[in-house]
Design a protein around this motif. Structure first.
Motif, PDB file in Angstrom:
ATOM      1  N   ALA A 140      -7.610  -9.401   4.428  1.00 12.39           N
ATOM      2  CA  ALA A 140      -8.552  -9.907   5.429  1.00 12.39           C
ATOM      3  C   ALA A 140     -10.009  -9.638   5.062  1.00 12.39           C
ATOM      4  N   ASP A 141     -10.234  -9.009   3.914  1.00 13.64           N
ATOM      5  CA  ASP A 141     -11.583  -8.659   3.484  1.00 13.64           C
ATOM      6  C   ASP A 141     -12.267  -9.893   2.861  1.00 13.64           C
ATOM      7  N   SER A 142     -13.405 -10.274   3.387  1.00 10.62           N
ATOM      8  CA  SER A 142     -14.116 -11.467   2.909  1.00 10.62           C
ATOM      9  C   SER A 142     -15.078 -11.174   1.749  1.00 10.62           C
ATOM     10  N   THR A 143     -15.112  -9.922   1.309  1.00  9.95           N
ATOM     11  CA  THR A 143     -16.021  -9.550   0.219  1.00  9.95           C
ATOM     12  C   THR A 143     -15.602 -10.214  -1.090  1.00  9.95           C
ATOM     13  N   LYS A 144     -16.562 -10.825  -1.774  1.00 10.84           N
ATOM     14  CA  LYS A 144     -16.285 -11.392  -3.088  1.00 10.84           C
ATOM     15  C   LYS A 144     -16.570 -10.336  -4.157  1.00 10.84           C
ATOM     16  N   ARG A 145     -15.621 -10.162  -5.043  1.00  9.48           N
ATOM     17  CA  ARG A 145     -15.733  -9.177  -6.103  1.00  9.48           C
ATOM     18  C   ARG A 145     -15.585  -9.866  -7.453  1.00  9.48           C
ATOM     19  N   VAL A 146     -16.107  -9.229  -8.486  1.00  7.32           N
ATOM     20  CA  VAL A 146     -15.957  -9.748  -9.849  1.00  7.32           C
ATOM     21  C   VAL A 146     -14.727  -9.080 -10.472  1.00  7.32           C
ATOM     22  N   TRP A 147     -13.752  -9.922 -10.839  1.00  2.50           N
ATOM     23  CA  TRP A 147     -12.479  -9.442 -11.368  1.00  2.50           C
ATOM     24  C   TRP A 147     -12.396  -9.670 -12.882  1.00  2.50           C
ATOM     25  N   ARG A 148     -13.439  -9.605 -13.606  1.00  3.51           N
ATOM     26  CA  ARG A 148     -13.566  -9.910 -15.039  1.00  3.51           C
ATOM     27  C   ARG A 148     -13.982 -11.368 -15.232  1.00  3.51           C
ATOM     28  N   THR A 149     -13.626 -11.939 -16.377  1.00  3.43           N
ATOM     29  CA  THR A 149     -14.034 -13.325 -16.686  1.00  3.43           C
ATOM     30  C   THR A 149     -12.808 -14.184 -16.987  1.00  3.43           C
ATOM     31  N   PHE A 150     -12.945 -15.475 -16.758  1.00  6.80           N
ATOM     32  CA  PHE A 150     -11.866 -16.413 -17.056  1.00  6.80           C
ATOM     33  C   PHE A 150     -11.665 -16.521 -18.566  1.00  6.80           C
ATOM     34  N   ALA A 151     -10.408 -16.545 -18.982  1.00  7.98           N
ATOM     35  CA  ALA A 151     -10.116 -16.761 -20.404  1.00  7.98           C
ATOM     36  C   ALA A 151     -10.539 -18.167 -20.779  1.00  7.98           C
ATOM     37  N   GLY A 152     -11.163 -18.327 -21.907  1.00  7.80           N
ATOM     38  CA  GLY A 152     -11.603 -19.645 -22.358  1.00  7.80           C
ATOM     39  C   GLY A 152     -13.047 -19.911 -22.011  1.00  7.80           C
ATOM     40  N   SER A 153     -13.372 -20.007 -20.711  1.00 13.75           N
ATOM     41  CA  SER A 153     -14.743 -20.343 -20.300  1.00 13.75           C
ATOM     42  C   SER A 153     -15.669 -19.141 -20.306  1.00 13.75           C
ATOM     43  N   ALA A 185       0.821  -1.207   0.000  1.00  7.59           N
ATOM     44  CA  ALA A 185       0.000   0.000   0.000  1.00  7.59           C
ATOM     45  C   ALA A 185       0.858   1.262   0.000  1.00  7.59           C
ATOM     46  N   ALA A 186       1.996   1.199   0.687  1.00 11.76           N
ATOM     47  CA  ALA A 186       2.872   2.373   0.754  1.00 11.76           C
ATOM     48  C   ALA A 186       3.426   2.758  -0.612  1.00 11.76           C
ATOM     49  N   TRP A 187       3.535   1.773  -1.512  1.00  8.67           N
ATOM     50  CA  TRP A 187       4.040   2.044  -2.853  1.00  8.67           C
ATOM     51  C   TRP A 187       2.940   2.453  -3.831  1.00  8.67           C
ATOM     52  N   ALA A 188       1.683   2.308  -3.438  1.00 10.57           N
ATOM     53  CA  ALA A 188       0.572   2.645  -4.331  1.00 10.57           C
ATOM     54  C   ALA A 188       0.568   4.133  -4.668  1.00 10.57           C
ATOM     55  N   HIS A 189       0.135   4.446  -5.865  1.00 11.69           N
ATOM     56  CA  HIS A 189       0.036   5.840  -6.278  1.00 11.69           C
ATOM     57  C   HIS A 189      -0.930   6.564  -5.343  1.00 11.69           C
ATOM     58  N   PRO A 190      -0.552   7.704  -4.799  1.00 16.30           N
ATOM     59  CA  PRO A 190      -1.400   8.374  -3.790  1.00 16.30           C
ATOM     60  C   PRO A 190      -2.758   8.832  -4.313  1.00 16.30           C
ATOM     61  N   GLN A 191      -2.862   9.099  -5.609  1.00 16.41           N
ATOM     62  CA  GLN A 191      -4.150   9.519  -6.174  1.00 16.41           C
ATOM     63  C   GLN A 191      -4.800   8.424  -7.022  1.00 16.41           C
ATOM     64  N   LYS A 192      -4.024   7.727  -7.808  1.00 16.69           N
ATOM     65  CA  LYS A 192      -4.577   6.757  -8.759  1.00 16.69           C
ATOM     66  C   LYS A 192      -4.763   5.365  -8.168  1.00 16.69           C
ATOM     67  N   GLY A 193      -4.093   5.037  -7.082  1.00  8.68           N
ATOM     68  CA  GLY A 193      -4.190   3.701  -6.518  1.00  8.68           C
ATOM     69  C   GLY A 193      -3.521   2.669  -7.418  1.00  8.68           C
ATOM     70  N   VAL A 194      -3.926   1.384  -7.261  1.00 14.08           N
ATOM     71  CA  VAL A 194      -3.343   0.287  -8.031  1.00 14.08           C
ATOM     72  C   VAL A 194      -4.454  -0.482  -8.739  1.00 14.08           C
ATOM     73  N   ARG A 195      -4.281  -0.683 -10.057  1.00 10.34           N
ATOM     74  CA  ARG A 195      -5.232  -1.459 -10.848  1.00 10.34           C
ATOM     75  C   ARG A 195      -4.731  -2.900 -10.962  1.00 10.34           C
ATOM     76  N   PHE A 196      -5.654  -3.864 -10.798  1.00  4.16           N
ATOM     77  CA  PHE A 196      -5.328  -5.285 -10.900  1.00  4.16           C
ATOM     78  C   PHE A 196      -5.932  -5.857 -12.179  1.00  4.16           C
ATOM     79  N   SER A 197      -5.063  -6.413 -13.023  1.00  6.42           N
ATOM     80  CA  SER A 197      -5.515  -7.020 -14.279  1.00  6.42           C
ATOM     81  C   SER A 197      -5.150  -8.497 -14.277  1.00  6.42           C
TER      82      SER A 197
END
Length: 238
Positions: free
Chosen positions: A129-142, A94-106
């Motif tokens: 530690a966050d138990s929230t399930k999020r949608v991170w796009r779709t699996f390639a192939g399926s 988190a300390a390395w994350a951009h202070p305004q833009k944050g970090v994008r996960f692809s």
């Protein structure tokens, strides 16, 4: 005219004066001797000089710990971030994350600026530690939804191989190439961003390279400094 008695007194007094003169003469036998190897000045220097400090060295301890420059280069920043990823150290990440833009996960090479999830510094610290399930796009192939907690996503689409120990490393150069379009330089133009790729040719030899992995850490150039803006996972896809 001297008498015999007077002559005796004169002789006695002469003997006394002679003995007194002899006692006052320096005795050569008791004169202090200087050793041939030391002059008087050398003797004084040895007596007054302070002891020299001796620095002990442990055998085999010639390797110095690697330290980041100030400011760090992209490779130095990537090393620190990858170590944090390996250790699951979300505070350092988190300390390395951009202070305004944050970090994008692809999850794959193609960066989707509309659907890829982005997290701020504050959000990153507590994500593991966050138990929230999020949608991170779709699996390639399926095409199925990648619906996971961050910890689950992290295990499958961030540190799913030992990138810190086993990977080849390249600065601003792609090493892994699959069927998915790699649009990194379109989203993160090279004049404003650096990326460091960690690439493993394959994990199981029986798979003949079809299980290769790459992880790309993208940093925005802020003056001479760097801030993490993207973590892009890539792998073989059908």
């Amino acid at each position: 005219m001297y008498t015999t008695k007077n002559k005796r007194w004169i002789i006695l007094i002469s003997v006394i004066f002679l003995l007194t003169a002899c006692n006052r003469a320096p005795n050569a036998a008791t004169k202090p001797q200087q050793t041939p190897s030391q002059t008087p000045s050398q003797t004084q220097e040895i007596a007054t000089s302070e002891p020299t400090a001796v620095v002990a060295q442990t055998p085999g301890s010639t390797e110095q710990p690697i330290e980041e420059g100030m400011p760090p280069t992209a490779l130095e920043a990537a090393t620190t971030v990858m170590r944090a990823i390996k250790d699951g150290n979300m505070k350092t990440l988190a300390a390395w994350a951009h202070p305004q833009k944050g970090v994008r996960f692809s999850p794959y090479a193609y960066v989707d600026t509309l659907t890829d999830l982005v997290f701020t510094r504050e959000e990153l610290e507590g994500l593991m530690a966050d138990s929230t399930k999020r949608v991170w796009r779709t699996f390639a192939g399926s095409g199925d939804l990648i619906e996971m907690t961050f910890a689950q996503y992290y295990k499958q689409f961030v540190y799913d191989a030992d990138f810190f120990q086993d990977a080849k490393i390249a600065l601003n150069k792609g090493l892994g190439q699959g069927t998915t379009i790699n649009n990194l330089n379109e989203v993160y133009p090279e004049d404003s961003y650096d990326f460091v790729e960690y690439h493993i040719d394959g994990i199981d030899p029986l798979n003949e390279g079809m299980d290769w992995r790459s992880l790309r850490l993208v940093f925005e150039k802020i003056g001479e400094d760097h801030a993490l803006v993207g973590i892009i996972h890539d792998q073989w896809t059908p």
